[in-house]
Design an enzyme around this catalytic site. Structure first.
Site, short mmCIF file in Angstrom:
data_model
loop_
_atom_site.label_atom_id
_atom_site.label_comp_id
_atom_site.label_asym_id
_atom_site.label_seq_id
_atom_site.Cartn_x
_atom_site.Cartn_y
_atom_site.Cartn_z
N TYR A 151 1.42 -1.36 0.05
CA TYR A 151 -0.41 0.43 0.02
C TYR A 151 1.02 1.36 0.16
O TYR A 151 0.68 2.14 -1.32
CB TYR A 151 -0.75 0.06 1.60
CG TYR A 151 -1.51 1.16 1.20
CD1 TYR A 151 -2.59 1.38 0.71
CD2 TYR A 151 -1.93 2.25 2.22
CE1 TYR A 151 -3.97 2.26 0.37
CE2 TYR A 151 -2.49 3.18 2.53
CZ TYR A 151 -4.40 3.00 1.93
OH TYR A 151 -4.81 4.14 1.69
N LYS A 155 1.00 3.27 -3.43
CA LYS A 155 0.59 4.97 -2.95
C LYS A 155 1.88 6.01 -3.79
O LYS A 155 2.16 6.99 -3.81
CB LYS A 155 0.23 5.44 -1.82
CG LYS A 155 -1.14 4.69 -1.48
CD LYS A 155 -2.40 5.27 -2.76
CE LYS A 155 -3.35 4.06 -2.07
NZ LYS A 155 -4.80 5.54 -2.82
N ASN A 180 -6.20 9.88 7.90
CA ASN A 180 -7.43 8.86 9.02
C ASN A 180 -8.72 9.09 8.98
O ASN A 180 -9.04 10.72 9.12
CB ASN A 180 -7.20 8.19 10.23
CG ASN A 180 -6.12 7.50 10.72
OD1 ASN A 180 -4.92 8.14 9.83
ND2 ASN A 180 -6.32 6.31 10.82
N GLY A 213 -2.19 0.61 22.62
CA GLY A 213 -2.64 1.99 23.20
C GLY A 213 -2.73 3.22 22.84
O GLY A 213 -3.63 4.20 22.84
N ARG A 283 0.99 9.61 14.23
CA ARG A 283 0.57 10.78 13.03
C ARG A 283 -0.53 11.73 13.10
O ARG A 283 -0.96 11.47 14.05
CB ARG A 283 -0.07 9.75 12.35
CG ARG A 283 -0.68 10.16 10.63
CD ARG A 283 -1.24 8.61 9.64
NE ARG A 283 -0.43 8.40 9.67
CZ ARG A 283 -1.18 6.88 9.34
NH1 ARG A 283 -2.33 6.09 9.52
NH2 ARG A 283 -0.94 5.36 9.07
P1 NAD Z 1 -12.40 1.95 0.46
O1 NAD Z 1 -11.92 0.61 0.09
O2 NAD Z 1 -14.17 1.66 0.66
O3 NAD Z 1 -12.90 2.20 -1.04
C1 NAD Z 1 -11.88 2.12 -2.32
C2 NAD Z 1 -12.82 1.55 -3.64
O4 NAD Z 1 -12.09 0.82 -4.55
C3 NAD Z 1 -13.85 0.58 -3.49
O5 NAD Z 1 -15.15 1.20 -3.15
C4 NAD Z 1 -13.51 -0.88 -3.96
O6 NAD Z 1 -14.19 -1.52 -4.43
C5 NAD Z 1 -12.92 -0.06 -5.14
N1 NAD Z 1 -11.31 -0.79 -6.24
C6 NAD Z 1 -10.55 -1.48 -5.42
N2 NAD Z 1 -9.82 -1.38 -5.93
C7 NAD Z 1 -9.78 -1.49 -7.30
C8 NAD Z 1 -9.76 -1.40 -8.94
N3 NAD Z 1 -9.22 -2.30 -9.09
N4 NAD Z 1 -10.51 -1.07 -9.99
C9 NAD Z 1 -12.11 -0.35 -9.39
N5 NAD Z 1 -12.43 0.13 -8.74
C10 NAD Z 1 -11.17 -1.04 -6.89
O7 NAD Z 1 -11.67 2.70 0.84
P2 NAD Z 1 -11.51 4.77 1.24
O8 NAD Z 1 -11.56 4.58 2.53
O9 NAD Z 1 -13.08 4.93 0.14
O10 NAD Z 1 -10.94 4.97 0.32
C11 NAD Z 1 -11.34 5.53 -0.53
C12 NAD Z 1 -9.60 6.32 -1.12
O11 NAD Z 1 -8.48 7.29 -0.37
C13 NAD Z 1 -8.78 4.89 -1.87
O12 NAD Z 1 -7.21 5.00 -2.56
C14 NAD Z 1 -7.35 4.95 0.07
O13 NAD Z 1 -6.12 4.73 -0.37
C15 NAD Z 1 -7.80 6.68 -0.06
N6 NAD Z 1 -7.49 6.87 1.36
C16 NAD Z 1 -7.83 6.66 2.40
C17 NAD Z 1 -8.40 6.78 4.28
C18 NAD Z 1 -9.49 6.87 4.77
O14 NAD Z 1 -8.43 7.41 5.93
N7 NAD Z 1 -10.10 5.95 4.23
C19 NAD Z 1 -6.64 7.44 4.23
C20 NAD Z 1 -5.86 7.90 3.17
C21 NAD Z 1 -6.10 7.62 2.24
N1 UDP Z 2 -6.57 -0.46 16.25
C1 UDP Z 2 -6.17 -1.11 16.95
N2 UDP Z 2 -7.35 -2.33 17.13
C2 UDP Z 2 -7.81 -2.26 16.46
C3 UDP Z 2 -7.99 -1.83 14.99
C4 UDP Z 2 -6.42 -0.82 14.71
O1 UDP Z 2 -5.54 -0.68 18.67
O2 UDP Z 2 -9.26 -3.31 16.45
C5 UDP Z 2 -4.84 0.30 15.61
C6 UDP Z 2 -4.27 -0.17 14.94
O3 UDP Z 2 -3.39 -0.75 15.06
C7 UDP Z 2 -3.08 1.61 14.52
C8 UDP Z 2 -5.07 2.26 14.85
O4 UDP Z 2 -5.50 1.72 15.19
O5 UDP Z 2 -2.54 1.68 15.46
C9 UDP Z 2 -5.40 2.76 13.08
O6 UDP Z 2 -5.69 1.64 12.12
P1 UDP Z 2 -6.06 1.74 10.88
O7 UDP Z 2 -6.04 0.06 10.56
O8 UDP Z 2 -7.24 1.90 11.43
O9 UDP Z 2 -5.64 2.72 10.35
P2 UDP Z 2 -3.93 3.11 9.57
O10 UDP Z 2 -3.76 4.21 10.66
O11 UDP Z 2 -3.13 1.86 10.41
O12 UDP Z 2 -3.93 2.63 8.82
#
Ligand code: NAD
Ligand code: UDP
Length: 319
Positions: A151, A155, A180, A213, A283
């Site tokens: 990942y 990215k 997050n 934690g 973070r």
């Molecule tokens: P999510 O898993 O709910 O959404 C991702 C979507 O992409 C899903 O609908 C999945 O089916 C689709 N997908 C995956 N692989 C695919 C492919 N090969 N072709 C077409 N579709 C595909 O996750 P999210 O939280 O909505 O995240 C959306 C974006 O934001 C992601 O790129 C993620 O890396 C980024 N992001 C999210 C967070 C967060 O905290 N939610 C943080 C940092 C970055």
């Molecule tokens: N975490 C936790 N319990 C859980 C799930 C996650 O303590 O049931 C912790 C995890 O180890 C991390 C933080 O919560 O330190 C955030 O985790 P998440 O998977 O949401 O996202 P990350 O920021 O690690 O990608």
């Protein structure tokens, strides 16, 4: 009215059936855009976009962006990629492919149709950061061969591709480093901390704290993030980012667990499980650049956003 006479902007959202993507599409539709949602439904769900099916300005295409896509649109939001650690580690090779090959395909599309393209990058590009809070100038501290690398490095490579397409081909790029984010439509079983803790509390189960934690995260409510993504796409010509998007208020994971217990009224106990490998210890985004360029900062505090998220998970029934 035939397509060529419509005045609406046509927007492609990859990953549009996911958590963030479906909220973004709601806002785009609200503001009058036409939306093409492309998703392979790996972690997304039709339920997230069910209310839009049949809308005259909404279209859904089941497609994996690792394969080329030939469509005509005016702007591209590239969100397709599994985001929760258990999902992106389920098929790590595919995770790298969606960031690298998927980005090449979407950048190739942007180049052909001369459309601006926004990449959903992540705070994970900073790895386990040694600089705190993280500014965009920080290059990160990422393990290239660990369980999270598919990942993180995927990215990072996507960011490289975006900037090379910008320098080499003049593509209009916008790179968002998302921290997050949480809210309604997170998958209840996606393993991320907010959904885990809320579901455990609603079921009256123990709350699973990984490690002691004391690790920190900064949680942004999804509506705040979506506002920032829209502003970034419409930001001044030549502003590429990368720009941090997140809520700079930092919590320990233990504090989050205690708040979830308070807000749900659950009697759950906190239990400790082993910390996953390469789990970042801290973070927190520095959002000075987003404030300056996008005139944006998050407005929804964790307590308020968690309240809405808990209400959503309750509404699903049978926790
Ligand atoms: P999510 O898993 O709910 O959404 C991702 C979507 O992409 C899903 O609908 C999945 O089916 C689709 N997908 C995956 N692989 C695919 C492919 N090969 N072709 C077409 N579709 C595909 O996750 P999210 O939280 O909505 O995240 C959306 C974006 O934001 C992601 O790129 C993620 O890396 C980024 N992001 C999210 C967070 C967060 O905290 N939610 C943080 C940092 C970055
Ligand atoms: N975490 C936790 N319990 C859980 C799930 C996650 O303590 O049931 C912790 C995890 O180890 C991390 C933080 O919560 O330190 C955030 O985790 P998440 O998977 O949401 O996202 P990350 O920021 O690690 O990608």
């Amino acid at each position: 009215m035939p397509r060529e006479y419509s005045m609406a902007r046509r927007v492609l959202v990859t990953g549009g059936a996911g958590f963030v993507g479906s909220h973004l599409i709601d806002r785009l539709i609200e503001q009058g855009d036409e939306v093409l949602c492309v998703d392979n439904l790996f972690t997304g769900a039709k339920a997230n976009i069910a209310h839009l099916l049949g809308h005259p300005r909404f279209e859904f295409l089941r497609h994996d962006i690792c394969h080329p896509l030939f469509v005509e649109v005016d702007a591209i939001f590239n969100l397709a990629c599994p985001a929760s650690p258990i999902h992106y580690q389920h098929d790590p090779v595919q995770t790298t492919k969606v960031s690298v090959i998927g980005s090449i395909n979407m950048l190739g599309l942007a180049k052909r149709i001369k459309a601006p393209i926004l990449q959903a990058s992540t705070s994970e590009v900073y790895g386990d950061p040694t600089q705190h809070p993280q500014t965009e100038a920080y290059w990160g501290n990422v393990n290239p061969i660990g369980l999270r690398s598919c990942y993180d490095e995927g990215k990072r490579c996507a960011e490289t591709l975006f900037f090379d397409y910008n320098r080499q081909h003049g593509i209009d790029i916008k790179v968002a480093r998302i921290f997050n984010t949480y809210g309604p439509r997170m998958h209840p079983a996606d393993g991320r901390v907010v959904s885990n803790f809320v579901m455990q509390a609603l079921r009256g189960e123990d709350i699973t704290i990984y490690g002691d934690g004391s690790q920190t995260r900064s949680f942004c409510y999804v509506d705040d993030l979506v506002e920032a993504l829209l502003r970034l796409m419409d930001s001044r010509d030549g502003f590429t980012g990368p720009v941090n998007l997140g809520n700079p208020v930092e919590f320990t994971i233990r504090e989050l667990a205690e708040l979830v217990i308070e807000l749900t009224g659950a009697r759950s106990k906190l239990i400790q499980l082993p910390l996953p490998s390469d789990d970042p210890t801290q973070r927190k985004p520095d959002i000075a650049l987003a404030r300056k360029e996008l005139d944006w900062e998050p407005g929804i505090a964790l307590r308020e956003g968690l309240g809405k998220t808990i209400a959503y998970f309750r509404s699903l029934g049978n926790p």
